[in-house]
Design a protein around this motif. Structure first.
Motif, PDB file in Angstrom:
ATOM      1  N   SER A  28     -52.995 -14.820 -13.961  1.00 29.24           N
ATOM      2  CA  SER A  28     -51.708 -14.389 -13.419  1.00 29.24           C
ATOM      3  C   SER A  28     -51.483 -12.884 -13.635  1.00 29.24           C
ATOM      4  CB  SER A  28     -50.633 -15.211 -14.139  1.00 29.24           C
ATOM      5  OG  SER A  28     -49.390 -14.881 -13.687  1.00 29.24           O
ATOM      6  N   GLN A  59     -35.576 -12.262 -15.030  1.00 24.02           N
ATOM      7  CA  GLN A  59     -36.235 -12.961 -16.142  1.00 24.02           C
ATOM      8  C   GLN A  59     -37.569 -13.617 -15.758  1.00 24.02           C
ATOM      9  OE1 GLN A  59     -32.663 -15.116 -15.935  1.00 24.02           O
ATOM     10  NE2 GLN A  59     -33.638 -17.124 -15.901  1.00 24.02           N
ATOM     11  N   ASN A  61     -41.130 -13.905 -12.906  1.00 27.46           N
ATOM     12  CA  ASN A  61     -42.310 -13.068 -12.677  1.00 27.46           C
ATOM     13  C   ASN A  61     -42.074 -11.928 -11.697  1.00 27.46           C
ATOM     14  OD1 ASN A  61     -43.829 -14.234 -14.573  1.00 27.46           O
ATOM     15  ND2 ASN A  61     -44.916 -15.634 -13.196  1.00 27.46           N
ATOM     16  N   ASN A  62     -40.997 -12.018 -10.890  1.00 27.53           N
ATOM     17  CA  ASN A  62     -40.637 -10.839 -10.100  1.00 27.53           C
ATOM     18  C   ASN A  62     -40.246  -9.714 -11.054  1.00 27.53           C
ATOM     19  OD1 ASN A  62     -38.246  -9.521  -7.981  1.00 27.53           O
ATOM     20  ND2 ASN A  62     -40.260  -9.992  -7.178  1.00 27.53           N
ATOM     21  N   ASP A  65     -43.367  -8.276 -12.558  1.00 24.83           N
ATOM     22  CA  ASP A  65     -43.922  -7.265 -11.632  1.00 24.83           C
ATOM     23  C   ASP A  65     -43.210  -5.938 -11.830  1.00 24.83           C
ATOM     24  OD1 ASP A  65     -45.648  -8.985 -10.342  1.00 24.83           O
ATOM     25  OD2 ASP A  65     -44.291  -9.406  -8.680  1.00 24.83           O
ATOM     26  N   GLY A 131     -37.563 -12.957  -6.884  1.00 27.75           N
ATOM     27  CA  GLY A 131     -38.505 -12.937  -5.774  1.00 27.75           C
ATOM     28  C   GLY A 131     -38.574 -14.309  -5.152  1.00 27.75           C
ATOM     29  N   ASN A 132     -39.784 -14.825  -5.152  1.00 30.64           N
ATOM     30  CA  ASN A 132     -40.022 -16.116  -4.489  1.00 30.64           C
ATOM     31  C   ASN A 132     -39.424 -17.290  -5.260  1.00 30.64           C
ATOM     32  OD1 ASN A 132     -41.244 -17.390  -2.251  1.00 30.64           O
ATOM     33  ND2 ASN A 132     -42.841 -18.182  -3.612  1.00 30.64           N
ATOM     34  N   GLY A 133     -38.942 -17.048  -6.491  1.00 39.00           N
ATOM     35  CA  GLY A 133     -38.438 -18.161  -7.312  1.00 39.00           C
ATOM     36  C   GLY A 133     -36.935 -18.355  -7.215  1.00 39.00           C
ATOM     37  N   ARG A 136     -31.009 -20.709  -6.347  1.00 37.88           N
ATOM     38  CA  ARG A 136     -29.592 -21.076  -6.241  1.00 37.88           C
ATOM     39  C   ARG A 136     -28.748 -19.811  -6.155  1.00 37.88           C
ATOM     40  NH1 ARG A 136     -31.762 -21.785 -11.206  1.00 37.88           N
ATOM     41  NH2 ARG A 136     -30.748 -20.703 -12.944  1.00 37.88           N
ATOM     42  N   ASP A 137     -27.447 -20.002  -5.923  1.00 31.31           N
ATOM     43  CA  ASP A 137     -26.558 -18.847  -5.771  1.00 31.31           C
ATOM     44  C   ASP A 137     -26.619 -17.930  -6.992  1.00 31.31           C
ATOM     45  OD1 ASP A 137     -25.745 -19.555  -3.313  1.00 31.31           O
ATOM     46  OD2 ASP A 137     -23.684 -20.099  -3.871  1.00 31.31           O
ATOM     47  N   ASP A 160     -41.297  -7.916  -3.226  1.00 27.75           N
ATOM     48  CA  ASP A 160     -41.556  -9.233  -2.645  1.00 27.75           C
ATOM     49  C   ASP A 160     -40.490  -9.621  -1.633  1.00 27.75           C
ATOM     50  OD1 ASP A 160     -43.291 -11.219  -2.151  1.00 27.75           O
ATOM     51  OD2 ASP A 160     -42.730 -12.497  -3.834  1.00 27.75           O
TER      52      ASP A 160
HETATM   53  N1  LIG Z   1     -48.777 -14.899 -11.091  1.00 29.14           N
HETATM   54  C1  LIG Z   1     -47.980 -15.245 -10.109  1.00 29.14           C
HETATM   55  O1  LIG Z   1     -47.592 -16.379  -9.946  1.00 29.14           O
HETATM   56  C2  LIG Z   1     -47.549 -14.150  -9.285  1.00 29.14           C
HETATM   57  C3  LIG Z   1     -46.194 -13.943  -9.049  1.00 29.14           C
HETATM   58  N2  LIG Z   1     -45.760 -12.840  -8.484  1.00 29.14           N
HETATM   59  C4  LIG Z   1     -44.361 -12.467  -8.562  1.00 29.14           C
HETATM   60  O2  LIG Z   1     -43.626 -13.521  -9.106  1.00 29.14           O
HETATM   61  C5  LIG Z   1     -42.486 -13.812  -8.307  1.00 29.14           C
HETATM   62  C6  LIG Z   1     -42.137 -15.216  -8.444  1.00 29.14           C
HETATM   63  O3  LIG Z   1     -41.904 -15.410  -9.800  1.00 29.14           O
HETATM   64  P1  LIG Z   1     -41.060 -16.636 -10.344  1.00 29.14           P
HETATM   65  O4  LIG Z   1     -41.602 -17.871  -9.750  1.00 29.14           O
HETATM   66  O5  LIG Z   1     -41.030 -16.510 -11.797  1.00 29.14           O
HETATM   67  O6  LIG Z   1     -39.651 -16.400  -9.681  1.00 29.14           O
HETATM   68  P2  LIG Z   1     -38.579 -15.215  -9.766  1.00 29.14           P
HETATM   69  O7  LIG Z   1     -38.192 -14.914  -8.354  1.00 29.14           O
HETATM   70  O8  LIG Z   1     -39.015 -14.077 -10.584  1.00 29.14           O
HETATM   71  O9  LIG Z   1     -37.319 -15.886 -10.443  1.00 29.14           O
HETATM   72  C7  LIG Z   1     -37.399 -17.079 -11.095  1.00 29.14           C
HETATM   73  C8  LIG Z   1     -36.553 -17.023 -12.324  1.00 29.14           C
HETATM   74  O10 LIG Z   1     -35.221 -16.797 -11.964  1.00 29.14           O
HETATM   75  C9  LIG Z   1     -34.418 -17.925 -12.323  1.00 29.14           C
HETATM   76  N3  LIG Z   1     -33.454 -18.116 -11.259  1.00 29.14           N
HETATM   77  C10 LIG Z   1     -33.657 -18.542  -9.999  1.00 29.14           C
HETATM   78  N4  LIG Z   1     -32.541 -18.458  -9.284  1.00 29.14           N
HETATM   79  C11 LIG Z   1     -31.590 -17.947 -10.129  1.00 29.14           C
HETATM   80  C12 LIG Z   1     -30.219 -17.611  -9.983  1.00 29.14           C
HETATM   81  N5  LIG Z   1     -29.595 -17.756  -8.825  1.00 29.14           N
HETATM   82  N6  LIG Z   1     -29.569 -17.104 -11.051  1.00 29.14           N
HETATM   83  C13 LIG Z   1     -30.202 -16.942 -12.218  1.00 29.14           C
HETATM   84  N7  LIG Z   1     -31.500 -17.265 -12.402  1.00 29.14           N
HETATM   85  C14 LIG Z   1     -32.177 -17.738 -11.370  1.00 29.14           C
HETATM   86  C15 LIG Z   1     -35.353 -19.042 -12.534  1.00 29.14           C
HETATM   87  O11 LIG Z   1     -34.784 -19.907 -13.445  1.00 29.14           O
HETATM   88  P3  LIG Z   1     -34.845 -21.492 -13.244  1.00 29.14           P
HETATM   89  O12 LIG Z   1     -34.534 -21.747 -11.787  1.00 29.14           O
HETATM   90  O13 LIG Z   1     -36.225 -21.850 -13.586  1.00 29.14           O
HETATM   91  O14 LIG Z   1     -33.796 -21.978 -14.147  1.00 29.14           O
HETATM   92  C16 LIG Z   1     -36.566 -18.317 -13.082  1.00 29.14           C
HETATM   93  O15 LIG Z   1     -36.387 -18.029 -14.443  1.00 29.14           O
HETATM   94  C17 LIG Z   1     -42.904 -13.407  -6.926  1.00 29.14           C
HETATM   95  O16 LIG Z   1     -41.790 -13.140  -6.118  1.00 29.14           O
HETATM   96  C18 LIG Z   1     -43.715 -12.170  -7.218  1.00 29.14           C
HETATM   97  O17 LIG Z   1     -42.861 -11.062  -7.392  1.00 29.14           O
HETATM   98  C19 LIG Z   1     -46.702 -11.833  -8.016  1.00 29.14           C
HETATM   99  O18 LIG Z   1     -46.845 -10.917  -9.047  1.00 29.14           O
HETATM  100  C20 LIG Z   1     -48.017 -12.448  -7.650  1.00 29.14           C
HETATM  101  C21 LIG Z   1     -48.576 -13.245  -8.762  1.00 29.14           C
END
Ligand SMILES: NC(=O)C1=CN([C@@H]2O[C@H](COP(=O)(O)OP(=O)(O)OC[C@H]3O[C@@H](n4cnc5c(N)ncnc54)[C@H](OP(=O)(O)O)[C@@H]3O)[C@@H](O)[C@H]2O)[C@@H](O)CC1
Ligand SMILES: Nc1ncnc2c1ncn2[C@@H]1O[C@H](COP(=O)(O)OP(=O)(O)O)[C@@H](O)[C@H]1O
Ligand SMILES: [K+]
Length: 506
Positions: A28, A59, A61-62, A65, A131-133, A136-137, A160
Motif C-alpha cells: 500500500s 484520517q 488513506n486520502n 496521500d 477520497g474514495n472512502g 456519509r454526510d 483523487d
Molecule cells: N493503498 C491504497 O489503498 C491506496 C489508496 N489511495 C488513497 O486512499 C484513498 C482512499 O482511502 P480510504 O479508503 O482510507 O478512504 P478516505 O477517503 O481517505 O476516507 C475514509 C476515512 O474517512 C472516514 N469517513 C468516511 N466518510 C466520513 C464522513 N462523512 N465523516 C467523517 N469520516 C468519514 C472513514 O471512516 P469510517 O467510514 O470507516 O468510519 C475512514 O476513516 C483514495 O481516495 C486515495 O487517495 C491511493 O493512495 C492509492 C493506494
C-alpha cells in the motif's frame, strides 16, 4: 504513461486497490508513494517553489496521500503546513506517513484556529480530507474545514476527488471542496463524470500509480474517450477497396416541416466514408433532397400531410433487404406511420440506428429491441425517458447505471446517451466522451451525429466501437477556430474531413 483512461465506481476502484495490494503484492505504501510523486510532479509543473502550500489531511488513506505529498513538496523547497486530525483516529498508512512528517519537523495542527491562520498564509491548498472512502454526510470540524477552504478563495488542488463528492454518484454529501484542479489517482471514478461532481473537480487530471492494467480490464469499467483510443479503433480504409467495402446504408427520414434534418444527417454520413447511401424520403421533399444531395440515391415514398404515407411501410419491406444498415428518425415526425416503419425495421436482421422521432416511436414497444442484430439508439436525456421509467432528473443523476440497466436488459443494443457528456454503453463496452462545446448546443447536432455514426458503421467495426468513434469525430469536428455561436453543420462536416485525415495519418 497511461494509455487507457479507466472509469470505475467507488466499489470497484476500492476492489482494484485491494487486489493490487493483496494479490499482486504491491505494498500500500508503495502505491501511495507513486501517487504522491505523480501529484507532486503535476503541482511542481504548475506552481513556483516560492508558493506556500497548506495540505488538509483526513484520517483515512486520502489523508495519508496528503502527508506524503506534503513531504515531497517540502523536499522540493515549498513552504508547507498541514492539517491532520487527532492521531488516534488515523489509518495505519497515515500513522507511518505522520512519523516521517514529525521527524522532518514539517508544521502540522489539528486545531481549527491554527489551520485558519495557515490557510490565510498560504497561496495554495491541497485537499486530502476524503477520497474514495467517503461514505456519509460530512459534519462537524470536517465541514468547518471545507467551508473555510472554499471561502478562502485560494487555489485548491483536490487529490483523487474533491472531498464531499461521492465517488460513484457525484453527489455532494452535505458540503464539498470546490477545486480548481483535481488529480484522480489510478483511475477516474464515475462521480468525476456526473454533475455536480464534475463541476466541483475543476480541471480534471489523472495520475498513473502503476496498478496493472489487467486489473482494470477484468473488472466492470468504462473508458474515457481520447484521441489515442480513437486512433486505435478507427477503421482503416484500404486503397484496394470498392464501394461495397464501406457499407450500403439507407437513411429514412425527412418531412415537409423538417427536410434539413435528413439532409444534414445524409451529408455527414457521406463525409464519413459510407460506400453507398440511399435516402428514403416522402415524395413531397424528394426534389429538394435530390438538389441538396449529389451523392445519395433516392427511394421516394408516397406522402400524406407532409410526411410519409402508410404505403411507405410496404415500400420499406420490399426494399430493405438491399442494405447493410439502416438509420431512421431524422426529421420524420411523430405519428403511427413512424411507429410502423420502426417496427418493420426491428423485425429485420439489419443493423438499425434509431434516432430522433424513431426513439419516440419506441416508447410503448421496447420488446422490439429483443432482436439478434445490433440496434443503436441515440437518445438525448429527454428521449431517454421514452426508453426507461426514469425522469430526466433521475437519468442525469445516474447516467452510468441508466445505461448499464438498459444494455443489460437489451443485450444487442448500443445506447448513446447524449448531453454535454455522452455515455455510450453496450453489453461489453462502456465509453464516456466529455468535450463540452456550445457549438453543438443547437438543433441539427444530433442529426450530424446520426449521419457520422451511419457512415462509420458502414466500415468493418463493432457497433460500440463505431459509436465511440462517431461521438469523438462529431465533437472534435465541432472544435473549430470560430465563435461557437456561428459554427454550423456545414462547418462541422467540412472539418470532419481534416479530423479523419489527421487521425488516420498520425
Ligand atoms: N493503498 C491504497 O489503498 C491506496 C489508496 N489511495 C488513497 O486512499 C484513498 C482512499 O482511502 P480510504 O479508503 O482510507 O478512504 P478516505 O477517503 O481517505 O476516507 C475514509 C476515512 O474517512 C472516514 N469517513 C468516511 N466518510 C466520513 C464522513 N462523512 N465523516 C467523517 N469520516 C468519514 C472513514 O471512516 P469510517 O467510514 O470507516 O468510519 C475512514 O476513516 C483514495 O481516495 C486515495 O487517495 C491511493 O493512495 C492509492 C493506494
Ligand atoms: N454543450 C455541449 N457540449 C458538447 N456536446 C453537446 C453540447 N450540447 C449538445 N451536444 C451534443 O450535440 C448533439 C445534440 O443532439 P440532439 O439533442 O439530438 O440534437 P438535435 O435533435 O437538435 O439534432 C449530441 O450529440 C450532444 O451530445
Ligand atoms: K480529496
Amino acid at each position: 504513461m497511461l494509455n487507457k483512461l479507466f472509469i470505475h465506481s467507488q466499489e470497484i476502484a476500492r476492489k482494484i486497490d485491494q487486489c493490487a495490494i493483496n494479490e499482486y503484492h504491491i505494498p500500500s505504501l508503495v502505491l501511495m508513494e507513486q501517487a504522491a510523486a505523480e501529484c507532486c510532479r503535476i503541482i511542481q509543473n504548475k506552481e513556483d517553489p516560492s508558493k506556500k502550500i497548506c495540505v488538509l489531511c483526513g484520517q483515512g488513506n486520502n489523508g495519508a496521500d496528503g502527508l506524503a505529498i506534503a513531504r515531497l513538496l517540502a523536499h522540493e523547497g515549498y513552504e508547507v503546513s498541514i492539517y491532520l486530525p487527532y492521531h488516534k483516529t488515523l489509518s495505519q498508512e497515515s500513522k507511518v506517513q505522520f512519523q516521517i512528517i514529525c521527524s522532518l519537523a514539517i508544521p502540522y495542527t489539528d486545531d481549527l484556529d491554527t489551520i485558519r491562520f495557515y490557510i490565510n498564509q498560504s497561496d495554495i491548498l491541497i485537499d486530502c480530507l476524503f477520497g474514495n472512502g467517503l461514505s456519509r454526510d460530512i459534519e462537524g470540524s470536517y465541514k468547518q474545514l471545507i467551508d473555510m477552504a472554499n471561502a478562502s478563495n485560494k487555489k485548491i488542488y483536490a487529490i483523487d476527488i474533491p472531498s464531499g463528492i461521492h465517488a460513484t454518484s457525484g453527489k455532494i454529501l452535505n458540503c464539498a471542496i470546490h477545486a480548481d484542479t483535481t488529480i484522480a489517482l489510478d483511475c477516474f471514478k464515475e462521480g468525476h463524470w456526473i454533475y455536480p461532481g464534475k463541476e466541483y473537480c475543476g480541471n480534471l487530471l489523472l495520475a498513473d500509480i502503476k496498478i496493472p492494467t489487467s486489473l482494470h480490464l477484468e473488472n466492470e469499467h468504462a473508458q474515457l474517450i481520447n484521441e489515442e483510443l480513437i486512433k486505435e479503433m478507427l477503421p482503416k480504409r484500404d486503397d484496394h477497396s470498392h464501394k461495397g467495402s464501406f457499407g450500403k446504408a439507407l437513411m429514412i427520414g425527412g418531412s415537409k416541416a423538417m427536410p434539413g434534418a435528413l439532409a444534414i444527417a445524409a451529408k455527414a454520413c457521406a463525409a464519413s466514408g459510407i460506400g453507398t447511401l440511399t435516402l428514403m424520403e416522402p415524395d413531397c421533399i424528394g426534389d429538394l433532397m435530390a438538389m441538396k444531395m449529389d451523392f445519395a440515391m433516392h427511394l421516394r415514398a408516397n406522402d400524406r400531410d407532409g410526411h410519409f404515407a402508410l404505403s411507405a411501410v410496404d415500400l420499406l419491406k420490399q426494399n430493405m433487404d438491399q442494405y447493410d444498415l439502416i438509420s431512421i428518425g431524422n426529421g420524420m415526425q411523430r405519428n403511427e406511420i413512424t411507429i410502423e416503419m420502426v417496427k418493420t425495421l426491428l423485425s429485420s436482421n439489419k443493423t438499425v440506428i434509431l434516432d430522433a422521432d424513431a426513439l419516440w416511436a419506441m416508447q410503448d414497444h421496447l420488446e422490439w429491441l429483443n432482436r439478434n442484430a445490433p440496434t443503436i439508439l441515440t437518445p438525448h436525456v429527454k428521449e431517454m425517458t421514452f426508453l426507461t421509467n426514469k425522469t430526466v432528473q433521475e437519468i442525469l443523476e445516474s447516467p452510468f447505471s441508466t445505461v448499464r440497466e438498459f444494455t443489460n436488459k437489451y443485450s444487442n443494443c448500443i445506447l448513446i446517451l447524449k448531453s454535454d457528456i455522452t455515455y455510450i454503453g453496450s453489453k461489453n463496452d462502456f465509453y464516456v466522451l466529455s468535450r463540452p462545446n456550445s457549438a453543438l448546443a443547437k438543433g441539427g447536432s444530433g442529426d450530424l451525429l446520426c449521419g457520422i455514426l451511419t457512415g462509420i458503421l458502414g466500415h468493418k467495426i463493432s457497433p460500440s466501437k463505431g459509436a465511440a468513434c462517431a461521438a469523438y469525430l462529431h465533437s472534435k469536428s465541432a472544435e473549430i477556430n470560430k465563435d461557437p455561436a456561428s459554427i454550423n453543420s456545414e462547418d462541422i462536416i467540412k472539418e470532419l474531413a481534416f479530423v479523419l485525415q489527421k487521425l488516420r495519418k498520425d
